[in-house]
Design an enzyme around this catalytic site. Sequence first.
Site, mmCIF file in Angstrom:
data_model
loop_
_atom_site.group_PDB
_atom_site.id
_atom_site.type_symbol
_atom_site.label_atom_id
_atom_site.label_comp_id
_atom_site.label_asym_id
_atom_site.label_seq_id
_atom_site.Cartn_x
_atom_site.Cartn_y
_atom_site.Cartn_z
ATOM 1 N N ASP A 168 -0.569 4.436 0.942
ATOM 2 C CA ASP A 168 -1.044 5.454 1.878
ATOM 3 C C ASP A 168 -0.237 5.361 3.165
ATOM 4 O OD1 ASP A 168 -2.444 2.920 2.333
ATOM 5 O OD2 ASP A 168 -3.589 3.985 3.857
ATOM 6 N N GLU A 180 -4.976 1.350 3.181
ATOM 7 C CA GLU A 180 -4.700 0.254 4.118
ATOM 8 C C GLU A 180 -4.715 0.758 5.552
ATOM 9 O OE1 GLU A 180 -2.344 -2.399 6.733
ATOM 10 O OE2 GLU A 180 -1.950 -0.303 6.222
ATOM 11 N N GLU A 181 -4.284 1.998 5.759
ATOM 12 C CA GLU A 181 -4.158 2.520 7.120
ATOM 13 C C GLU A 181 -5.506 2.862 7.750
ATOM 14 O OE1 GLU A 181 -1.589 2.238 8.703
ATOM 15 O OE2 GLU A 181 0.149 2.392 7.388
ATOM 16 N N HIS A 187 4.542 4.468 11.897
ATOM 17 C CA HIS A 187 3.665 5.487 12.474
ATOM 18 C C HIS A 187 4.385 6.440 13.431
ATOM 19 C CE1 HIS A 187 0.002 2.544 11.866
ATOM 20 N NE2 HIS A 187 0.773 2.663 10.796
ATOM 21 N N ASP A 215 6.675 1.685 6.410
ATOM 22 C CA ASP A 215 5.280 1.245 6.281
ATOM 23 C C ASP A 215 4.571 2.019 5.180
ATOM 24 O OD1 ASP A 215 2.845 0.042 6.811
ATOM 25 O OD2 ASP A 215 2.421 1.268 8.566
ATOM 26 N N HIS A 252 0.847 -1.196 0.000
ATOM 27 C CA HIS A 252 0.000 0.000 0.000
ATOM 28 C C HIS A 252 0.878 1.240 0.000
ATOM 29 C CE1 HIS A 252 0.643 1.158 4.276
ATOM 30 N NE2 HIS A 252 0.683 -0.134 4.524
ATOM 31 N N GLU A 259 4.661 -5.933 4.125
ATOM 32 C CA GLU A 259 4.649 -5.137 5.359
ATOM 33 C C GLU A 259 5.953 -5.371 6.130
ATOM 34 O OE1 GLU A 259 2.669 -2.933 6.624
ATOM 35 O OE2 GLU A 259 0.726 -3.151 5.621
#
Length: 392
Positions: free
Chosen positions: A80, A142-143, A363, A110, A78, A170
């Site tokens: 995003d 995805e997030e 994150h 990520d 992903h 991931e």
Amino acid sequence: MRPAIPSSRPDTVAILSTLVAFDTTSRLPNAPLIAWIEDYLRGLGVSYSLSRGAEDGKLNLHAILGPQTGGGLALSGHVDCVPVDGQAWSSDPFTLREEAGRLHGRGTADMKGFVSATLAAVPDILAMPLARPVHLFITFDEETNCAGARHLIADVATRGVMPDLCVVGEPSMMTPIVAHKGRLALRATFTGRAAHSSTPARGANALHAMGRAIAHIADEADRFAREGRRAEGFDPPHTTTQAGLAQGGMILNIVPEHAMLELEWRPVPGDDALAEFAKLRDTLQPLHDALHAHGPECGIAYDVTCDLPPLDLPPDSHLADIVRQVTGSNATGRVSYGTEAGIYQHAGLPTIVCGPGDIAQAHKPDEFITREQLARCDAFLNAMIRKLCVSP
């Protein structure tokens, strides 16, 4: 202004620098980044297909390298990322910064690092004598709710080009992950009737109803820890639930008319979060009825905001065996966070998680991935494709 396509073959870090420069926080469109990838693939003579979500500017990309058929291997990532709001970054989060072999920027671990590695590998893949195709899955959101992966896999199935196997990249420090927990997230809205707090019987307190619901959810969390199905390898090794966000009331001397609660379950494979949701509704039905007695607009309304199935790939499967061989890992892992892999497996596509970087960096401010991890990923992709897609 869209970044230029490099005139010479870029390496993984060069592409990562470009992808990080696009602010693809999930609340924003990812179309500008996807347009750059489209230009890059067109320059290499690669065709692709786009699928769209409900929001404008949210796009998935599916490219097939080699035979234009189903089968073969999918590499999925992903693009995003989570917000940087309120985080203390040492530099611009959307400008790649290298320090002592660490590449800092939002999304580096990520998971734009893996996506960059797959894109950098395209010229080499095209030069291989592919007997089976290599699919690139690049998704949005995805997030938040994994809507992108759902749209993409439905589109792939409709067009009859489903791969045989899939790797979701991931961050796992290039360790094969065969299982992860699922996630069911829910918003419950409580509607009562306002009244002056000196005469509470004339109203219906939505906040009190929500408080009783939260107490039940806390009891359920304790029950899972005490009596829940055990699945060793997860931390914790059982299904969890929690009330994570609650809002209600306006001022103290008014009986609250509205309250909102967000909660989630993270089930281990074998547990059914939707069944737990049904049990919760049954348990809270008396609270709904008590509110509803004050008017047809009163009661509890539910909205599922994320439904992510668990991943449970047999450790002795062909895919797990191949990934162990290629990575040199003697074991496979289980993790408590969720990924798009559960969606793909649920659609009938055997899927494993294995990618560069450390989930502990995801994150966080000053998120980073190392050059060493990206180099390992480059080698991993080359070996996987040669084992699964090139004729002996």
